[in-house]
Design an enzyme around this catalytic site. Structure first.
Site, mmCIF file in Angstrom:
data_model
loop_
_atom_site.group_PDB
_atom_site.id
_atom_site.type_symbol
_atom_site.label_atom_id
_atom_site.label_comp_id
_atom_site.label_asym_id
_atom_site.label_seq_id
_atom_site.Cartn_x
_atom_site.Cartn_y
_atom_site.Cartn_z
ATOM 1 N N ARG A 1 132.456 22.767 -20.155
ATOM 2 C CA ARG A 1 131.735 23.990 -20.542
ATOM 3 C C ARG A 1 131.774 25.051 -19.433
ATOM 4 O O ARG A 1 131.762 26.246 -19.727
ATOM 5 C CB ARG A 1 130.287 23.654 -20.914
ATOM 6 N N LYS B 1 120.985 13.274 -30.902
ATOM 7 C CA LYS B 1 120.157 14.375 -31.440
ATOM 8 C C LYS B 1 119.991 14.179 -32.952
ATOM 9 O O LYS B 1 120.509 14.946 -33.766
ATOM 10 C CB LYS B 1 120.804 15.717 -31.129
ATOM 11 N N GLY C 1 128.824 18.573 -25.950
ATOM 12 C CA GLY C 1 128.900 18.324 -24.516
ATOM 13 C C GLY C 1 129.244 16.879 -24.193
ATOM 14 O O GLY C 1 130.160 16.602 -23.409
ATOM 15 N N GLY D 1 126.500 20.613 -32.301
ATOM 16 C CA GLY D 1 125.631 21.084 -33.382
ATOM 17 C C GLY D 1 126.150 22.402 -33.957
ATOM 18 O O GLY D 1 126.126 22.611 -35.181
HETATM 19 N N1 LIG Z 1 122.747 3.967 -30.077
HETATM 20 C C1 LIG Z 1 122.373 4.924 -29.244
HETATM 21 N N2 LIG Z 1 121.126 4.941 -28.736
HETATM 22 C C2 LIG Z 1 120.732 5.899 -27.873
HETATM 23 N N3 LIG Z 1 121.519 6.899 -27.469
HETATM 24 C C3 LIG Z 1 122.772 6.944 -27.956
HETATM 25 C C4 LIG Z 1 123.261 5.976 -28.855
HETATM 26 N N4 LIG Z 1 124.528 6.278 -29.152
HETATM 27 C C5 LIG Z 1 124.848 7.369 -28.458
HETATM 28 N N5 LIG Z 1 123.800 7.786 -27.733
HETATM 29 C C6 LIG Z 1 123.734 8.925 -26.776
HETATM 30 O O1 LIG Z 1 123.961 10.145 -27.439
HETATM 31 C C7 LIG Z 1 124.186 11.102 -26.421
HETATM 32 C C8 LIG Z 1 124.957 12.263 -26.976
HETATM 33 O O2 LIG Z 1 124.320 12.782 -28.116
HETATM 34 P P1 LIG Z 1 124.469 14.287 -28.592
HETATM 35 O O3 LIG Z 1 123.856 15.199 -27.613
HETATM 36 O O4 LIG Z 1 123.967 14.331 -30.000
HETATM 37 O O5 LIG Z 1 126.060 14.499 -28.563
HETATM 38 P P2 LIG Z 1 126.893 15.786 -28.153
HETATM 39 O O6 LIG Z 1 126.438 16.227 -26.780
HETATM 40 O O7 LIG Z 1 128.307 15.351 -28.168
HETATM 41 O O8 LIG Z 1 126.568 16.805 -29.186
HETATM 42 C C9 LIG Z 1 124.916 10.364 -25.325
HETATM 43 O O9 LIG Z 1 124.278 10.635 -24.095
HETATM 44 C C10 LIG Z 1 124.820 8.887 -25.721
HETATM 45 O O10 LIG Z 1 124.448 8.051 -24.664
HETATM 46 O O1 LIG Z 2 124.547 20.532 -25.920
HETATM 47 C C1 LIG Z 2 124.354 21.302 -26.848
HETATM 48 O O2 LIG Z 2 124.508 20.983 -28.135
HETATM 49 P P1 LIG Z 2 125.408 19.744 -28.656
HETATM 50 O O3 LIG Z 2 124.894 18.482 -28.025
HETATM 51 O O4 LIG Z 2 125.174 19.737 -30.135
HETATM 52 O O5 LIG Z 2 126.826 20.062 -28.317
HETATM 53 C C2 LIG Z 2 123.972 22.730 -26.619
HETATM 54 O O6 LIG Z 2 123.885 23.025 -25.244
HETATM 55 C C3 LIG Z 2 122.666 23.046 -27.341
HETATM 56 O O7 LIG Z 2 121.637 22.248 -26.815
HETATM 57 P P2 LIG Z 2 120.339 21.923 -27.702
HETATM 58 O O8 LIG Z 2 120.778 20.996 -28.810
HETATM 59 O O9 LIG Z 2 119.382 21.277 -26.752
HETATM 60 O O10 LIG Z 2 119.841 23.232 -28.266
#
Ligand SMILES: Nc1ncnc2c1ncn2[C@@H]1O[C@H](COP(=O)(O)OP(=O)(O)O)[C@@H](O)[C@H]1O
Ligand SMILES: O=C(OP(=O)(O)O)[C@H](O)COP(=O)(O)O
Length: 462
Positions: free
Chosen positions: A101, A263, A419, A442
């Site tokens: 990023r 998330k 991320g 997201g």
């Molecule tokens: N079964 C699980 N329990 C808790 N955390 C998890 C699990 N599977 C994945 N994760 C966590 O989800 C996090 C990423 O989630 P998220 O922020 O939604 O993804 P991204 O950043 O790709 O959008 C990672 O730090 C990972 O450790």
């Molecule tokens: O990491 C982010 O989103 P992502 O995990 O869905 O890629 C963005 O920085 C937005 O963060 P937020 O979901 O806490 O608003």
């Protein structure tokens, strides 16, 4: 620099209605549809009208870009830049574990600095609870960004108020000042107008380059546009929208979405809409346990979103009605604690022991996901399959990453967003093999859902 940006604004809406059902065979696209659609936008707004698939016409207002601004507009101007510098950090050392990023923010920053602007750079990091927390300071970003820009990045420990005012007043043309995590104020996420005004107070114009946060209507992504003119898109935002819109508005099929990560509450709500677009939806990561609990299974101490149980149940029923394949893991790797060195077992999802937590998908699930992906022609993936940061729980994520890497040379479009997902694909060493690495997870999903991203909608039209 190409300026053929076609961003969604108040797009896909004609007189308050979606254009989704306009059938080209009924309304000849070029002769009749175009003037009707054109008439719904103010004459001064540049728009782009195009076919997207067999039964969909998309109308997009073209947004103003930072590339539309030259030296005359930028030299000596204080430019408030919102980037998404929310990079994954090592929890103990606070070292950046993936700088994608930060690298992605560089072209816009360089352009502004080369044109003599004074840049006030803003971002959030993580999800602080509305006040300063040391682990969420943007300090780790300073060195990496300085290296990438080849110039010193100054930093101030606030994002509004006298400290910022004084730092900005001594900023010279072509210099950049990083403000502190904007989410240290709870007003940011509330999109508080007074707070937005304070953010804008030290700047002359606004550039939004935070694609990863464009789905949030926050003070620094939406509110400030009311106080800063012009408010324009950065090159990253432009590039992401151009790519993603092209790839997902008329996708090659089968079209598969993979959703995982932690998330859960914000991403589970996207699944219903994804069913309208995708042929298959694969669910992994922390999201699966909400589905299992909704089925009446025991999930031990796994991550569960209690207020989404009803939704999870409905989604499984809806998938059946719609004939969409909604695939969930059949086995999981469970751990006796959330730790890299935890004891582990592989169990069927019906047999998660009390007190244990699911931290990865199991081998049978990997096999069935690999099979489901074998004929995919477009794949959008957000959210790791497990806690990939701990090697013991990275197998599911790495397997999916490798499967996608093998699909790309066969002609499939593979898009990874988010991320942590991007960090995982980098860690697996296959990022280069994907069609597109997106800085937004997201945001990509909401774009795919057909939503108008508020951070984009708020920008000036061309
Ligand atoms: N079964 C699980 N329990 C808790 N955390 C998890 C699990 N599977 C994945 N994760 C966590 O989800 C996090 C990423 O989630 P998220 O922020 O939604 O993804 P991204 O950043 O790709 O959008 C990672 O730090 C990972 O450790
Ligand atoms: O990491 C982010 O989103 P992502 O995990 O869905 O890629 C963005 O920085 C937005 O963060 P937020 O979901 O806490 O608003």
């Amino acid at each position: 620099m190409a300026l053929s940006m076609k961003m969604r604004a108040s797009a896909r809406v004609v007189s308050g209605r979606r254009v989704a059902a306009v059938a080209p065979r009924v309304i000849p696209f070029s002769s009749v549809a175009r003037p009707i659609l054109r008439s719904t936008f103010a004459p001064e707004v540049s728009i782009d009208i195009r076919r997207a698939g067999r039964s969909r016409i998309v109308v997009e207002a073209v947004k103003k870009s930072v590339g539309d601004l030259g030296k005359a507009d930028l030299e000596g101007k204080r430019v408030f830049v919102r980037a998404d510098l929310n990079v994954p950090l090592d929890k103990k050392t606070l070292d950046i574990t993936d700088d994608t990023r930060i690298r992605a923010a560089v072209p816009t920053l360089k352009y502004l600095l080369d044109n003599g602007a004074k840049v006030l750079l803003t971002s959030h990091l993580g999800r602080p609870k509305g006040g300063p927390e040391d682990k969420y300071r943007l300090t780790p970003v300073v060195k990496r960004l300085s290296d990438l820009l080849g110039k010193e990045v100054k930093k101030v420990d606030d994002c509004i108020g006298p400290a910022v005012e004084s730092a900005v007043s001594s900023l010279k043309n072509g210099e950049v000042l990083l403000l502190e995590n904007v989410r240290f104020y709870k007003e940011e996420e509330k999109n508080d107008a007074e707070f937005a005004k304070k953010l804008a107070a030290n700047a002359d114009l606004y550039v939004n380059d935070a694609f990863g946060t464009a789905h949030r209507a926050h003070a620094s992504t939406e509110g400030v546009t009311k106080f800063l003119k012009p408010s324009v898109a950065g090159f990253l935002l432009q590039k992401e929208l151009d790519y993603l819109d092209g790839a997902v508005s008329a996708p090659k099929r089968p079209f598969v979405a993979i959703v995982g990560g932690s998330k859960v509450s914000s991403k589970i709500t996207v699944i219903e809409k994804l069913m309208e677009k995708c042929d298959k939806i694969i669910i992994g990561g922390g999201m699966i346990f909400t589905f299992y609990k909704a089925r009446g299974l025991k999930v031990g101490s796994s991550l569960v979103e209690e207020d989404k149980l009803e939704l999870a149940k409905n989604l499984e029923a809806l998938a059946k009605t719609k004939g969409v394949q909604l695939l969930l893991p059949t086995d999981v790797v469970v751990a006796d604690k959330f730790d890299a060195n935890a004891n582990t077992q592989i169990v069927k999802v019906e047999a998660i022991p009390d007190g244990w937590m699911g931290l990865d998908i199991g081998p049978d699930s990997i096999k069935s996901f690999t099979a489901a992906l074998s004929d995919a022609k477009t794949v959008v993936w957000n959210g790791p399959m497990g806690v990939f940061e701990f090697p013991k729980f990275a197998t599911g994520t790495v397997s999916v990453a490798n499967t996608l890497a093998e699909l790309t040379p066969k002609g499939a479009i593979t898009i990874i967003g988010g991320g942590d997902s991007v960090a995982a694909v980098e860690q697996a060493g296959v990022a280069e093999k994907m069609s597109h690495i997106s800085t937004g997870g997201g945001a990509s999903l909401e774009l795919l859902e057909g939503k108008i991203l508020p951070g984009v909608a708020a920008l000036d039209e061309k």
